[in-house]
Design a protein around this motif. Structure first.
Motif, PDB file in Angstrom:
ATOM      1  N   ILE A   1      49.526  37.288  51.181  1.00  0.00           N
ATOM      2  CA  ILE A   1      48.985  38.646  51.268  1.00  0.00           C
ATOM      3  C   ILE A   1      48.969  39.123  52.716  1.00  0.00           C
ATOM      4  O   ILE A   1      49.277  40.286  53.003  1.00  0.00           O
ATOM      5  N   ALA A   2      48.631  38.220  53.629  1.00  0.00           N
ATOM      6  CA  ALA A   2      48.622  38.598  55.043  1.00  0.00           C
ATOM      7  C   ALA A   2      50.015  39.043  55.504  1.00  0.00           C
ATOM      8  O   ALA A   2      50.162  40.035  56.234  1.00  0.00           O
ATOM      9  N   HIS A   3      51.039  38.312  55.081  1.00  0.00           N
ATOM     10  CA  HIS A   3      52.414  38.671  55.446  1.00  0.00           C
ATOM     11  C   HIS A   3      52.769  40.045  54.887  1.00  0.00           C
ATOM     12  O   HIS A   3      53.367  40.875  55.589  1.00  0.00           O
ATOM     13  N   MET A   4      52.386  40.300  53.641  1.00  0.00           N
ATOM     14  CA  MET A   4      52.668  41.601  53.037  1.00  0.00           C
ATOM     15  C   MET A   4      51.998  42.727  53.827  1.00  0.00           C
ATOM     16  O   MET A   4      52.628  43.760  54.130  1.00  0.00           O
ATOM     17  N   LEU A   5      50.732  42.545  54.173  1.00  0.00           N
ATOM     18  CA  LEU A   5      50.008  43.602  54.881  1.00  0.00           C
ATOM     19  C   LEU A   5      50.641  43.886  56.241  1.00  0.00           C
ATOM     20  O   LEU A   5      50.821  45.055  56.621  1.00  0.00           O
ATOM     21  N   LEU A   6      50.996  42.840  56.960  1.00  0.00           N
ATOM     22  CA  LEU A   6      51.567  43.041  58.292  1.00  0.00           C
ATOM     23  C   LEU A   6      52.956  43.666  58.227  1.00  0.00           C
ATOM     24  O   LEU A   6      53.314  44.509  59.067  1.00  0.00           O
ATOM     25  N   ARG A   7      53.757  43.278  57.236  1.00  0.00           N
ATOM     26  CA  ARG A   7      55.097  43.853  57.101  1.00  0.00           C
ATOM     27  C   ARG A   7      55.040  45.302  56.617  1.00  0.00           C
ATOM     28  O   ARG A   7      55.978  46.073  56.843  1.00  0.00           O
ATOM     29  N   ALA A   8      53.944  45.670  55.945  1.00  0.00           N
ATOM     30  CA  ALA A   8      53.825  47.036  55.429  1.00  0.00           C
ATOM     31  C   ALA A   8      53.541  48.047  56.534  1.00  0.00           C
ATOM     32  O   ALA A   8      53.907  49.227  56.411  1.00  0.00           O
ATOM     33  N   LEU A   9      52.919  47.621  57.604  1.00  0.00           N
ATOM     34  CA  LEU A   9      52.492  48.565  58.649  1.00  0.00           C
ATOM     35  C   LEU A   9      53.643  49.336  59.266  1.00  0.00           C
ATOM     36  O   LEU A   9      53.587  50.573  59.360  1.00  0.00           O
ATOM     37  N   PRO A  10      54.730  48.675  59.708  1.00  0.00           N
ATOM     38  CA  PRO A  10      55.833  49.456  60.298  1.00  0.00           C
ATOM     39  C   PRO A  10      56.507  50.390  59.302  1.00  0.00           C
ATOM     40  O   PRO A  10      57.164  51.347  59.698  1.00  0.00           O
ATOM     41  N   LEU A  11      56.361  50.101  58.005  1.00  0.00           N
ATOM     42  CA  LEU A  11      56.974  50.949  56.976  1.00  0.00           C
ATOM     43  C   LEU A  11      56.109  52.156  56.655  1.00  0.00           C
ATOM     44  O   LEU A  11      56.527  53.027  55.882  1.00  0.00           O
ATOM     45  N   GLY A  12      54.888  52.209  57.202  1.00  0.00           N
ATOM     46  CA  GLY A  12      53.966  53.292  56.854  1.00  0.00           C
ATOM     47  C   GLY A  12      53.370  53.130  55.471  1.00  0.00           C
ATOM     48  O   GLY A  12      52.882  54.103  54.892  1.00  0.00           O
ATOM     49  N   SER A  13      53.407  51.911  54.935  1.00  0.00           N
ATOM     50  CA  SER A  13      52.893  51.665  53.577  1.00  0.00           C
ATOM     51  C   SER A  13      51.654  50.780  53.594  1.00  0.00           C
ATOM     52  O   SER A  13      51.371  50.065  52.637  1.00  0.00           O
ATOM     53  N   GLY A  14      50.911  50.828  54.690  1.00  0.00           N
ATOM     54  CA  GLY A  14      49.746  49.971  54.814  1.00  0.00           C
ATOM     55  C   GLY A  14      48.691  50.216  53.756  1.00  0.00           C
ATOM     56  O   GLY A  14      48.089  49.274  53.222  1.00  0.00           O
ATOM     57  N   GLU A  15      48.452  51.508  53.413  1.00  0.00           N
ATOM     58  CA  GLU A  15      47.426  51.812  52.414  1.00  0.00           C
ATOM     59  C   GLU A  15      47.786  51.210  51.057  1.00  0.00           C
ATOM     60  O   GLU A  15      46.935  50.592  50.395  1.00  0.00           O
TER      61      GLU A  15
END
Length: 832
Positions: free
Chosen positions: A425-439
């Motif tokens: 889950i941590a990897h998913m959250l961190l990879r989502a940030l540059p995509l603008g999909s953090g929420e």
């Protein structure tokens, strides 16, 4: 109020005064959790430092901190505070911090010396959670290497104290008997075909009718709690309107948890429906009756499949006693068990430690941050199993959390660990940030961690099924205020942790990236649909949907929840993903595999580049310039596959091979060139001469006789010509080839008339071997086979002569062959 634990406080204080470590075994209800930290707070050896007490569960940590603060007539966050994941209540004056084990791990990782802390207490250690075992192992090493003044106290209600005491350097063991009122045990076994949620309501009604006080009901999980609650609401509304039903599990809000733990008014009774969270530490006030389903739900990891699954198990005898003891805290009580006395005797004594059963990826990431490359470098009560350790490493390498060379944490792995959640889950959250999909990633994380907060349909009445997108939609639109608030608050907490702007409206966030985000968490569970409708996971496992699912028509999906039963796992939660999104992650997910091989159909070496997503092949293209060394290997493998006959065996090459084999028979120093030996040594004698060759057709250009010659020294070549000649010159002058096919008896096939005048059999190998003579008629048919020519002339020739003269009357058949002239024709030169 005096508590049983008070009797052993002097002994405990003395032990910690004299030694670094101690083990305390205290019966349920003795008061160890809330009494011990306060009693030790002013000990001289503590020197005003902090006490950190670890609780296995968030609910117990909050409850213990609140109780101790109340004892001091203070608010939580003054002298006593707590830290749990994503929630902290401590202040500058806090001396006692009740934390969950993961929090201690973070404290150790950020400051291995634990500056300002004088005592670590591991409470309820018998539960043997993964983080408790890890926290104790790290604390022991920190004590040994960095802080010999810090003290460790391990506390438990049901624990084999000696192994723990030995692990702590032969620490003192102190035992408190506690105070326990008598508890009657009633067995109400259920049939195996009756679900626990169907069997337990009638037992609850029986207990309400026959006993006073409140009830604590142990159920395996939230699903059963919901179902029992629904059934009880129907049954008790008319018959017992004063009964209050209170669920109790770790996912509830603090208000809901407080409602379950607090006493009710005098005109009410309470039925607490709880998971195993209420087994220890928590004080549920007013309980006089326990109803035990005998079941618990735990996460079990399978090294065979690399997957975890929630498994409903039968509780251990120790857990059953812990549960029973909750009924005897304030007065004599009653415990109903939904199994038989015979079944009770067969219960396992204790529950297996979590470290032996669970996914070890979080553990291995923490060890890499600690600087430990292998678990064996630390002291454990039970060392983690090797198979699970290896799979955890492979996952962390795939997520980019640790280095594949020495298993040390990467910068990305350090960022993942700071979040304090599972590496996936941590990897998913961190990879989502540059995509603008953090929420959206935060929403997915809450859905995955909280489970089914909402029931079977979303706000539009659509069945949720296995589609993760529908779960997110249902969370967003549910009319259940409590569930929606819990969901929203969980998402907001993660957003704050990631420094994401919280002003966004979650409901407006597009769900189109669900598949991509989930694939970051589960790259080993990206799956492609097979022809039979089932799926192949990139990790190599087969999977299939249960029942009718719209997702089952998708070509590509990502699976979040799957069991590991049978040949094909059952998919419980998944979402579709676009193939284009997969291919954009070339460097992270897609591997290229060069496949250079001998193709039997084309009789040539083929070179292909395969793209693979784990176990899933995405396709292949020809390789334009394959490495020469690998082409050579594939060519030699082709020779091995097809056999030695693939090589261009001319008559001269075979004769040369047979001559060398003949010499090898008589002199051991000669090389073995038999077919089997040649196949076994292709790399030695063939490889240097076939570089660049890719096919059987090209192999035909190879001069095999020269290759065989190259294996011989100059002296051996000379000796071969001398001792194993290719031909023998007979009296007629003809050079007759020698057949070495039978290396033990080489053959000279020659017409009888060409040997007139030869007295003895020709010999080779320095005279050691007589040739086997096949004496032929003028028609080239054998009339005699012999290795003794002299005997033939004396004994057999005259009979043969009579026969040959009759069949070939125009030919020359002398009376005395030893004095006759040999001839290649019918008559000798000048003959009549």
């Amino acid at each position: 109020m005096k508590m049983p634990i008070d009797a052993v406080l002097p002994e405990l204080k003395h032990a910690l005064q004299q030694h670094r470590n101690a083990v305390l075994v205290a019966a349920p209800g003795a008061g160890k959790t809330t009494r011990i930290p306060l009693a030790l707070l002013d000990e001289p050896w503590l020197n005003k430092k902090k006490i950190i007490m670890l609780e296995p569960r968030r609910l117990a940590a909050r409850s213990a901190a609140k109780y101790m603060a109340k004892t001091l007539n203070e608010a939580v966050g003054e002298t006593v505070g707590y830290r749990v994941r994503l929630e902290t209540k401590v202040g500058p004056q806090t001396r006692i911090e009740v934390v969950t084990e993961g929090v201690l791990t973070r404290m150790l990782q950020s400051d291995p010396t634990l500056e300002g802390i004088g005592l670590l207490i591991f409470d309820e250690f018998h539960e043997r959670s993964l983080q408790a075992d890890l926290g104790l192992a790290l604390s022991i090493q920190a004590q040994q290497l960095l802080r010999d003044d810090i003290k460790i106290l391990v506390m438990s209600a049901t624990l084999e104290a000696e192994p723990v005491a030995q692990l702590l350097g032969n620490a003192t063991v102190i035992v408190s008997e506690g105070r326990q009122y008598g508890v009657d045990t009633l067995y109400r076994p259920r049939s195996n075909n009756i679900k626990i949620e169907d069997a337990i309501p009638s037992v609850i009604v029986e207990a309400l009718n026959n006993h006073e006080g409140d009830l604590l009901v142990f159920l395996p999980g939230m699903r059963e709690i919901r179902r029992v609650e629904e059934r009880l609401l129907r049954v008790l509304t008319s018959t017992a309107p004063s009964v209050r039903i209170c669920p109790l599990h770790g996912s509830l809000s603090m208000e809901e948890q407080d409602a379950a733990l607090s006493p009710v008014s005098k005109d009410q009774r309470k039925v607490v429906l709880s998971t195993s969270v209420a087994e220890t530490s928590l004080t549920v006030e007013g309980i006089t009756v326990v109803i035990d389903s005998g079941l618990s739900r735990v996460s079990r990891f399978s090294p065979r499949t690399g997957m975890s699954r929630l498994e409903t198990i039968t509780v251990s005898a120790a857990s059953a006693e812990q549960r029973k003891g909750r009924a005897g805290r304030i007065m004599p009580g009653t415990c109903y068990r939904l199994w038989s006395e015979e079944e009770h005797t067969a219960l396992s004594p204790r529950t297996s430690p979590e470290i032996m059963e669970t996914d070890l990826a979080p553990l291995l990431l923490e060890l890499s941050l600690w600087g430990v490359h292998a678990p064996s470098e630390l002291n454990w009560l039970d060392e983690p199993p090797n198979a699970a350790v290896q799979q955890a490493r492979e996952l962390l390498i795939q997520l980019g959390a640790i280095d594949s060379a020495n298993y040390s944490a990467t910068p990305h792995g350090r960022d993942m660990a700071v979040l304090g959640i599972h590496p996936r889950i941590a990897h998913m959250l961190l990879r989502a940030l540059p995509l603008g999909s953090g929420e959206l990633a935060c929403e997915i994380a809450i859905v995955l961690s909280e489970g089914d907060i909402v029931k079977g349909v979303n706000g539009n009445g659509r069945a949720i099924g296995a589609d993760l997108r529908l779960r997110v939609e249902a969370m967003r639109s549910t009319s259940d205020r409590v569930a929606r608030n819990r969901y929203t608050e969980g998402v907001r907490r993660l957003m704050r942790l990631l420094s994401i702007d919280e002003t966004h409206t979650l409901a407006s966030t597009s769900l189109q990236d669900c598949g991509l985000l989930l694939a970051y968490a589960y790259p080993d569970r990206i799956a492609r649909r097979r022809d039979n409708g089932k799926y192949l996971l990139s990790g190599g496992r087969g999977a299939t949907f249960i029942g009718e699912q719209l997702l089952a028509q998708e070509q590509w999906i990502v699976v979040a929840d799957v069991d590991d039963h049978g040949a094909d796992s059952r998919i419980r939660l998944a979402t579709p993903i676009n193939f284009e999104q997969i291919m954009l992650q070339q460097t992270e997910w897609i591997s290229e595999e060069t496949h250079i091989f001998w193709d039997r159909e084309s009789q040539s070496v083929r070179a292909r580049v395969r793209k693979k997503l784990g176990a899933i092949e995405l396709g292949e293209v020809p390789m334009t310039r394959p490495p020469a060394d690998r082409v050579l290997i594939a060519l030699l493998e082709g020779v091995e596959t097809e056999g030695i006959e693939l090589l261009p065996w001319t008559k001269a090459a075979r004769q040369y091979q047979e001559r060398v084999m003949f010499m090898c028979l008589h002199e051991s120093s000669w090389p073995d060139v038999a077919d089997d030996a040649l196949l076994a040594t292709l790399g030695h004698w063939l490889a240097p001469y076939v570089e660049g060759i890719k096919s059987r057709a090209e192999l035909q250009r190879v001069n095999l006789k020269e290759l065989l010659e190259s294996q011989l020294s100059w002296e051996q070549r000379r000796q071969l010509d001398q001792d194993a000649p290719t031909h023998w010159t007979v009296p007629s002058g003809s050079r007759i080839p020698i057949d070495y096919h039978d290396k033990e008896a080489p053959i000279l096939a020659v017409r009888l008339q060409e040997l007139f005048g030869m007295a003895e059999t020709p010999r080779i190998a320095g005279g050691k071997v007589a040739l086997t003579l096949h004496l032929l008629s003028p028609a080239q048919r054998p009339v005699q086979v012999t290795r003794d020519l002299a005997s033939f002339w004396q004994q057999t020739y005259f009979e043969v002569r009579k026969d040959l003269k009759g069949r070939y009357p125009k030919h020359y058949w002398p009376d005395n062959p030893l004095e006759a002239q040999a001839t290649r024709r019918a008559k000798p030169p000048g003959g009549s």
